[in-house]
Design an enzyme around this catalytic site. Structure first.
Site, short mmCIF file in Angstrom:
data_model
loop_
_atom_site.label_atom_id
_atom_site.label_comp_id
_atom_site.label_asym_id
_atom_site.label_seq_id
_atom_site.Cartn_x
_atom_site.Cartn_y
_atom_site.Cartn_z
N LYS A 173 0.86 -1.18 0.00
CA LYS A 173 0.00 0.00 0.00
C LYS A 173 0.90 1.23 0.00
CE LYS A 173 -3.54 2.46 2.58
NZ LYS A 173 -4.50 2.42 3.68
N ARG A 188 1.36 10.05 5.85
CA ARG A 188 1.45 8.62 6.13
C ARG A 188 2.75 7.99 5.59
NH1 ARG A 188 -3.52 8.48 8.11
NH2 ARG A 188 -5.43 8.55 6.88
N LYS A 231 -2.11 -1.46 -3.84
CA LYS A 231 -2.98 -0.29 -3.78
C LYS A 231 -2.15 0.98 -3.85
CE LYS A 231 -5.95 2.08 -0.59
NZ LYS A 231 -6.33 2.21 0.77
N SER A 263 -10.17 5.70 -4.57
CA SER A 263 -11.10 6.83 -4.70
C SER A 263 -10.66 7.86 -5.73
CB SER A 263 -11.28 7.50 -3.33
OG SER A 263 -10.03 7.94 -2.82
N TYR A 314 -15.18 1.18 -6.67
CA TYR A 314 -16.43 1.93 -6.49
C TYR A 314 -17.31 1.83 -7.73
CZ TYR A 314 -13.56 3.65 -2.69
OH TYR A 314 -12.76 3.70 -1.59
C1 PBG Z 1 -7.34 3.36 5.60
C2 PBG Z 1 -7.61 3.26 4.15
C3 PBG Z 1 -7.43 4.22 3.13
C4 PBG Z 1 -7.95 3.67 1.96
C5 PBG Z 1 -8.39 2.39 2.28
N1 PBG Z 1 -8.16 2.15 3.63
C6 PBG Z 1 -6.93 5.61 3.17
C7 PBG Z 1 -5.58 5.94 3.60
O1 PBG Z 1 -4.69 5.11 3.73
O2 PBG Z 1 -5.40 7.15 3.84
C8 PBG Z 1 -8.02 4.35 0.64
C9 PBG Z 1 -9.12 3.93 -0.26
C10 PBG Z 1 -9.40 4.84 -1.39
O3 PBG Z 1 -8.74 5.87 -1.61
O4 PBG Z 1 -10.35 4.53 -2.12
N2 PBG Z 1 -5.99 3.35 5.97
#
Ligand code: PBG
Length: 325
Positions: A195, A217, A248, A274, A313
């Protein structure tokens, strides 16, 4: 054999023959639909930055879940939006937390639908980070303990799959041990293994109200230029017991999806996040792209790169389009 004996256009002359030699197919059965559940009663709130996506309360959720099941989508992933946040993310593992209640309800009413839960702390901490903060630092090991507790509470509510998205080291092993210790050997772990610290999560943070209140993050999510490191993350997660590994975001990391599938041959999920969704929605709203064509092409590319499962989505639209043919 070369031209004129070889003519690749022979297998492109009409749709029937193109279909016959098609190498990659998109199927509603490969999709997981993300669902946001918030605290409260009787309300449905649109997410402004994600046209078509809404947040539901536990009581308004069933209609939405019904439409997912009716579309032939095998599963949902639940994100919780609690009303109270604190330093220890106590809402994340509360027995009557919003995710726990939502999962219980879905499993009672829709027995065949797979329910995955996002296991993370960012929506539940007052500082918005995915772990516990001490002296301005995100502390790994005490975060892992809370994540494991959260995963077990989701399993107790009836989750089929828990999906840790925090990127703390060692959390997959800790979650696996905690699940097994509590008698949930059959609950699967879908690890957000690679991620990345991506700008494509922007719209989600409005949906989940999980924006970090200080810093970013980058001390826990992966640095976007790295791919070899993703293979180490995946190897560790598989070793710790992950059943499905995730990359991701999806589109800017297709090379990573490809490498993970090639190297490990295990079930790979990709999260069409998203930002990827909202970019298409914004352009389509202006008539600049054909939404359906663009989405099908993007998701096909994610499958072609090697993903078995796509979290998106667009899942409901895609299922509908595929049905229409
Ligand atoms: C929580 C999380 C996130 C997403 C999924 N789980 C956001 C992040 O890490 O800030 C992102 C999903 C998306 O952007 O559709 N940690």
């Amino acid at each position: 054999m070369k031209f004129p004996v070889t003519r690749l256009r022979r297998l492109r002359v009409n749709e029937a023959i193109r279909r016959l030699v098609r190498e990659t197919r998109l199927d509603a059965g490969d999709l997981i639909y993300p669902v946001f559940v918030m605290e409260g009663k009787g309300s449905v709130v649109p997410v402004e930055a994600m046209p078509g996506i809404k947040r539901f309360t536990v009581d308004t959720l069933p209609d939405e879940i019904e439409s997912v099941a009716a579309a032939g989508i095998p599963g949902v992933i639940i994100f919780g939006v609690p009303s109270a946040k604190d330093g220890l993310a106590s809402g994340a593992w509360a027995e009557d937390g919003v995710v726990q209640r939502a999962v219980k309800q879905i499993k009672e009413r829709f027995t065949g639908l797979l329910v995955a839960t996002d296991v993370c702390l960012c929506g539940y901490t007052d500082h918005g980070h995915c772990g516990v903060v001490e002296d301005g630092r995100i502390v790994n090991d005490s975060s892992v303990e809370i994540l494991a507790r959260t995963a077990v509470s989701h399993a107790r509510a009836g989750a089929d799959i828990v999906a840790p998205s925090d990127m703390m080291d060692g959390r997959v092993g800790a979650i696996r041990r905690a699940l097994d210790g509590a008698g949930y050997e059959d609950v699967a772990v879908m690890a957000y293994s690679a991620k990345y610290a991506s700008a494509f999560y922007g719209p989600f943070r409005e949906a989940a109200d999980s924006r970090p209140q200080f810093g970013d993050r980058r001390s826990y999510q992966m640095d976007p230029p790295n791919a070899a490191e993703a293979l180490v993350e995946v190897a560790l997660d598989l070793d710790e017991g992950a059943d499905i590994v995730m990359v991701k975001p999806a589109l800017a990391y297709l090379d990573v999806i490809y490498r993970v599938k090639e190297k490990f041959g295990r079930p790979v999920a990709a999260y069409n996040v998203s930002g990827e969704y909202s970019l298409v929605k914004a352009a389509a709203a202006r008539g600049w792209v054909d939404e359906r064509a663009v989405v099908l092409e993007m998701l096909t590319a994610i499958r072609r790169a090697g993903a078995d499962i796509i979290l998106t989505y667009f899942a409901k639209d895609v299922a509908k389009w595929l049905k229409e043919g």
